[in-house]
Design a protein around this motif. Structure first.
Motif, PDB file in Angstrom:
ATOM      1  N   LEU A  88      -3.017  -6.387  -3.993  1.00  0.00           N
ATOM      2  CA  LEU A  88      -3.936  -5.600  -3.173  1.00  0.00           C
ATOM      3  C   LEU A  88      -5.382  -5.986  -3.438  1.00  0.00           C
ATOM      4  N   ARG A  89      -5.698  -6.284  -4.705  1.00  0.00           N
ATOM      5  CA  ARG A  89      -7.064  -6.716  -5.033  1.00  0.00           C
ATOM      6  C   ARG A  89      -7.363  -8.083  -4.416  1.00  0.00           C
ATOM      7  N   LEU A  90      -6.316  -8.906  -4.263  1.00  0.00           N
ATOM      8  CA  LEU A  90      -6.520 -10.252  -3.742  1.00  0.00           C
ATOM      9  C   LEU A  90      -6.731 -10.260  -2.232  1.00  0.00           C
ATOM     10  N   ILE A  91      -5.842  -9.621  -1.492  1.00  0.00           N
ATOM     11  CA  ILE A  91      -5.927  -9.676  -0.031  1.00  0.00           C
ATOM     12  C   ILE A  91      -6.682  -8.499   0.567  1.00  0.00           C
ATOM     13  N   ALA A 139      10.452   2.156 -10.627  1.00  0.00           N
ATOM     14  CA  ALA A 139      10.640   2.505  -9.216  1.00  0.00           C
ATOM     15  C   ALA A 139      10.783   1.259  -8.365  1.00  0.00           C
ATOM     16  N   ALA A 140      10.074   0.187  -8.722  1.00  0.00           N
ATOM     17  CA  ALA A 140      10.136  -1.060  -7.955  1.00  0.00           C
ATOM     18  C   ALA A 140      11.540  -1.640  -7.979  1.00  0.00           C
ATOM     19  N   TRP A 141      12.130  -1.784  -9.172  1.00  0.00           N
ATOM     20  CA  TRP A 141      13.457  -2.412  -9.203  1.00  0.00           C
ATOM     21  C   TRP A 141      14.550  -1.471  -8.709  1.00  0.00           C
ATOM     22  N   GLN A 142      14.360  -0.158  -8.902  1.00  0.00           N
ATOM     23  CA  GLN A 142      15.340   0.786  -8.377  1.00  0.00           C
ATOM     24  C   GLN A 142      15.362   0.769  -6.847  1.00  0.00           C
ATOM     25  N   ALA A 143      14.182   0.701  -6.226  1.00  0.00           N
ATOM     26  CA  ALA A 143      14.102   0.666  -4.765  1.00  0.00           C
ATOM     27  C   ALA A 143      14.776  -0.585  -4.214  1.00  0.00           C
ATOM     28  N   VAL A 144      14.534  -1.721  -4.858  1.00  0.00           N
ATOM     29  CA  VAL A 144      15.154  -2.974  -4.421  1.00  0.00           C
ATOM     30  C   VAL A 144      16.663  -2.910  -4.607  1.00  0.00           C
ATOM     31  N   PRO A 157       0.812  -1.226   0.000  1.00  0.00           N
ATOM     32  CA  PRO A 157       0.000   0.000   0.000  1.00  0.00           C
ATOM     33  C   PRO A 157       0.843   1.272   0.000  1.00  0.00           C
ATOM     34  N   ILE A 158       2.014   1.248   0.650  1.00  0.00           N
ATOM     35  CA  ILE A 158       2.882   2.427   0.661  1.00  0.00           C
ATOM     36  C   ILE A 158       3.426   2.667  -0.745  1.00  0.00           C
ATOM     37  N   PHE A 159       3.831   1.592  -1.425  1.00  0.00           N
ATOM     38  CA  PHE A 159       4.337   1.703  -2.788  1.00  0.00           C
ATOM     39  C   PHE A 159       3.256   2.259  -3.711  1.00  0.00           C
ATOM     40  N   LEU A 160       2.039   1.776  -3.549  1.00  0.00           N
ATOM     41  CA  LEU A 160       0.937   2.256  -4.392  1.00  0.00           C
ATOM     42  C   LEU A 160       0.666   3.738  -4.162  1.00  0.00           C
ATOM     43  N   SER A 161       0.738   4.187  -2.914  1.00  0.00           N
ATOM     44  CA  SER A 161       0.472   5.589  -2.619  1.00  0.00           C
ATOM     45  C   SER A 161       1.579   6.492  -3.154  1.00  0.00           C
TER      46      SER A 161
END
Length: 202
Positions: free
Chosen positions: A163-166, A42-47, A25-29
């Motif tokens: 997020l849609r799943l859980i 942004a996902a792979w750069q953060a990792v 949720p933080i990543f989505l926001s």
């Protein structure tokens, strides 16, 4: 030879601390309103940033401690107290609200650090590195760290379907369970540090 017990211990400990599911949720926001390509980047750069920071501390953290004349039990106790504070925040739901400007690179701050490569993950990794006594244990720690970062990337890369799943209720439940497990890890770190001080190792 690969030490599977140590590998699992490293993976589970860092998984609880870095909390891939709670990161969703933080990543989505932070990536709201941006293109899907920008979000994936942004996902792979953060990792990558998180992995770089943790690797640097894994290799050179002990030298830093020696220079500052800080013993490992002192670091262990401080890390346990720090993790306990993080666990209490997870249990009570007092997560910080992170808002980024449109032109900020959220992959570096706050995603890469301190959200992913925070003090808790850094301390835990340094403590695991201290237990390395051969190629097998070293490879186990390395694979555990890599495995957690792969999981983090997958969680952010596929954050929308997750997020849609859980749903928000599922994220909240996992966060509370993570807080409980993290508090137990923190108490164990403090207990081990106290035993080391009593034994005269501090």
């Amino acid at each position: 030879m690969l030490e599977y017990v140590l590998l699992v211990e490293v993976f589970v400990t860092l998984f609880v601390i870095m909390d891939p599911v709670g990161t969703v949720p933080i990543f989505l926001s932070l990536t709201a309103g941006r293109s899907s390509g920008t979000a994936r980047r942004a996902a792979w750069q953060a990792v990558a940033v998180s992995f770089l920071v943790i690797t640097l501390f894994a290799f050179f953290g002990q030298q830093i401690l020696s220079y500052l004349h800080i013993s490992l039990p002192a670091l262990q106790c401080a890390g346990g107290l720090l993790l306990l504070l993080v666990a209490l925040e997870l249990l009570t739901g007092k997560e910080e609200q992170m808002v980024a400007s449109a032109d900020a690179n959220v992959a570096l701050v706050p995603l890469g650090t301190p959200l992913l490569a925070g003090p808790g993950a850094i301390v835990a990794t340094m403590l695991f590195v201290q237990d390395i006594d051969g190629w097998g244990s070293g490879l186990s720690v390395a694979l555990g760290v890599i495995g957690v970062h792969v999981t983090l990337w997958l969680a952010m890369r596929f954050s929308l379907p997750i997020l849609r799943l859980i749903r928000e209720g599922g994220v909240l439940l996992v966060t509370r369970i993570a807080g409980l497990l993290l508090s137990a890890i923190a108490v164990q770190l403090i207990a081990d540090a106290v035993r080391a001080f009593i034994a005269g190792e501090g």
